[in-house]
Write an enzyme that holds these catalytic residues in place. Structure first.
Site, PDB file in Angstrom:
ATOM      1  N   CYS A 218      -4.020  -1.552   5.629  1.00  0.00           N
ATOM      2  CA  CYS A 218      -3.766  -0.159   5.336  1.00  0.00           C
ATOM      3  C   CYS A 218      -5.018   0.551   4.815  1.00  0.00           C
ATOM      4  CB  CYS A 218      -2.653  -0.147   4.303  1.00  0.00           C
ATOM      5  SG  CYS A 218      -2.510   1.330   3.390  1.00  0.00           S
TER       6      CYS A 218
ATOM      7  N   CYS B  13       0.834  -1.197   0.000  1.00  0.00           N
ATOM      8  CA  CYS B  13       0.000   0.000   0.000  1.00  0.00           C
ATOM      9  C   CYS B  13       0.871   1.250   0.000  1.00  0.00           C
ATOM     10  CB  CYS B  13      -0.913  -0.032   1.219  1.00  0.00           C
ATOM     11  SG  CYS B  13      -1.969   1.398   1.329  1.00  0.00           S
TER      12      CYS B  13
END
Length: 395
Positions: free
Chosen positions: A200, A100
């Protein structure tokens, strides 16, 4: 005034990062990234994105900075979620947080920030950066955060020089208690907010339910391999060279059903990962069972009793060339290069002494001490002192 776009997540760390940037005289813009829509797999009232975006908005209002939400769910699905399914299907365990950062926060988000005329993007990561001059050129160094308990440099192990050149980490010099104190003193709504533990920017997700959207449950066997199995009693051969030795110690045991006894059933080998203890639902053993290997092709999970089971430990791991990444390109090892480093194979693991060996096909990481649960698909990160110089996907 330099313009900085900060990713406001609705947590205390990014709130204080935004405050510090404003205090330092930057022109600050807050953006909240919405990366996920599917509530069916989110554990509802734990950190839903709506509450987070409201908190982020209230922080921006308090600080008097412009704020908007950007919807990155399409990119998130393509670059993170699809990759995760793909990796789990192969029997590997991906790290979505590292991805991410590389793919979303410091790529898609960075490009949005630049389109808003930003000089930098900033995040609330506990890490630091500085600059050294090498051969007349600026080189950026990614350093561990001052707070050893919260150091998040590992999650940024895939960043490039280009990405680092445009990034600020305002809270890297602070400890978590100091960050909370600054938030409280400035009446930021996030001062006492719990840290989110989810994927995330998705919030808390039940991983099995999340994976079941694509990877259908399929019953298979759980086999317990005793620690006195012959696999662990092999005599170490003599090696013609270092590379042959490294290859030997990096290769994992290959089990079959005759290596142990059936102790239970599971709903899909790809839902499990090496070193996992929870979720096996097998009782009656003297010590808890740990997953020592998963065979997704035959849908079998191999387990062993206790966290000292020899099936959990290995001294050496390998990273393929195409999954090897140098944050410090100027330190990248050439063929036959050797480098003494400290390394970790998971977030929060204390740094371990290791030696890197560059071979034709990739890189061996040879640890001084055997490591527990070296897991394919996870990242290994290497450090010189407190500087993260490179990383790779464990193959």
């Amino acid at each position: 005034m330099k313009r900085v776009v900060i990713g406001l997540s609705g947590g205390v760390d990014s709130s204080v990062a935004a405050y510090l940037l404003k205090e330092a005289g930057y022109e600050v813009i807050g953006l909240f990234m919405k990366n996920w829509h599917d509530d069916s797999v989110t554990i509802s009232n734990e950190c839903p994105w709506l509450e987070d975006s409201n908190d982020a908005m209230m922080v921006a209002e308090k600080l008097g900075i412009p704020f908007q939400t950007v919807d990155l769910s399409k990119e998130y699905k393509e670059r993170i979620v699809d990759y995760m399914f793909n990796e789990y299907e192969k029997g590997r365990t991906p790290n979505p947080d590292v991805l991410c950062n590389r793919e979303i926060k410091f790529d898609v988000f960075l490009k949005i920030a630049m389109s808003l005329g930003a000089d930098y993007v900033a995040t609330g990561h506990y890490c630091r950066k500085d600059t050294v001059i090498k051969e007349g050129k600026e080189v950026y160094r990614l350093l561990a955060g001052k707070d050893v308990n919260k150091d998040q440099s590992y999650f940024l192990c895939q960043l490039s020089q280009e990405q680092l050149s445009k990034t600020l980490f305002p809270i890297g010099e602070l400890t978590k208690p100091e960050v909370r104190k600054i938030a409280a003193e400035n009446d930021l709504i996030t001062a006492d907010k719990k840290d989110s533990q989810g994927l995330c920017f998705i919030g808390k997700v039940r991983l099995p339910e999340f994976l079941q959207q694509k990877l259908k449950p399929k019953e298979g066997l759980i086999i317990e391999v005793p620690s006195e199995n012959n696999h662990y009693k092999k005599e170490i051969p003599s090696f013609k060279d270092k590379e042959e030795e490294l290859e030997y110690f990096a290769s994992k045991h290959s089990y079959n059903t005759s290596d142990g006894k059936v102790v239970g059933k599971h709903q899909g080998a790809h839902y499990f990962t090496k070193g996992q203890r929870k979720g096996l639902s097998v009782g009656g053993t003297a010590e808890p069972l740990f997953v020592i290997d998963t065979d997704v092709e035959h849908n079998i999970i191999y387990t062993g009793q206790g966290k000292n089971h020899p099936g959990l430990y290995r001294r050496t791991l390998f990273v393929n060339n195409d999954e090897l990444h140098w944050v410090r390109e100027d330190l990248a090892l050439k063929l036959d290069g050797v480098l003494k480093v400290k390394a970790r194979i998971r977030y929060r693991q204390p740094l371990q002494e290791a030696i890197l060996y560059k071979v034709d096909a990739g890189l061996y990481v040879d640890f001084d001490q055997k490591q527990s649960a070296i897991t394919e698909g996870q990242f290994v990160a290497f450090y010189l002192d407190d500087e993260l110089i490179g990383s790779g996907v464990i193959s």
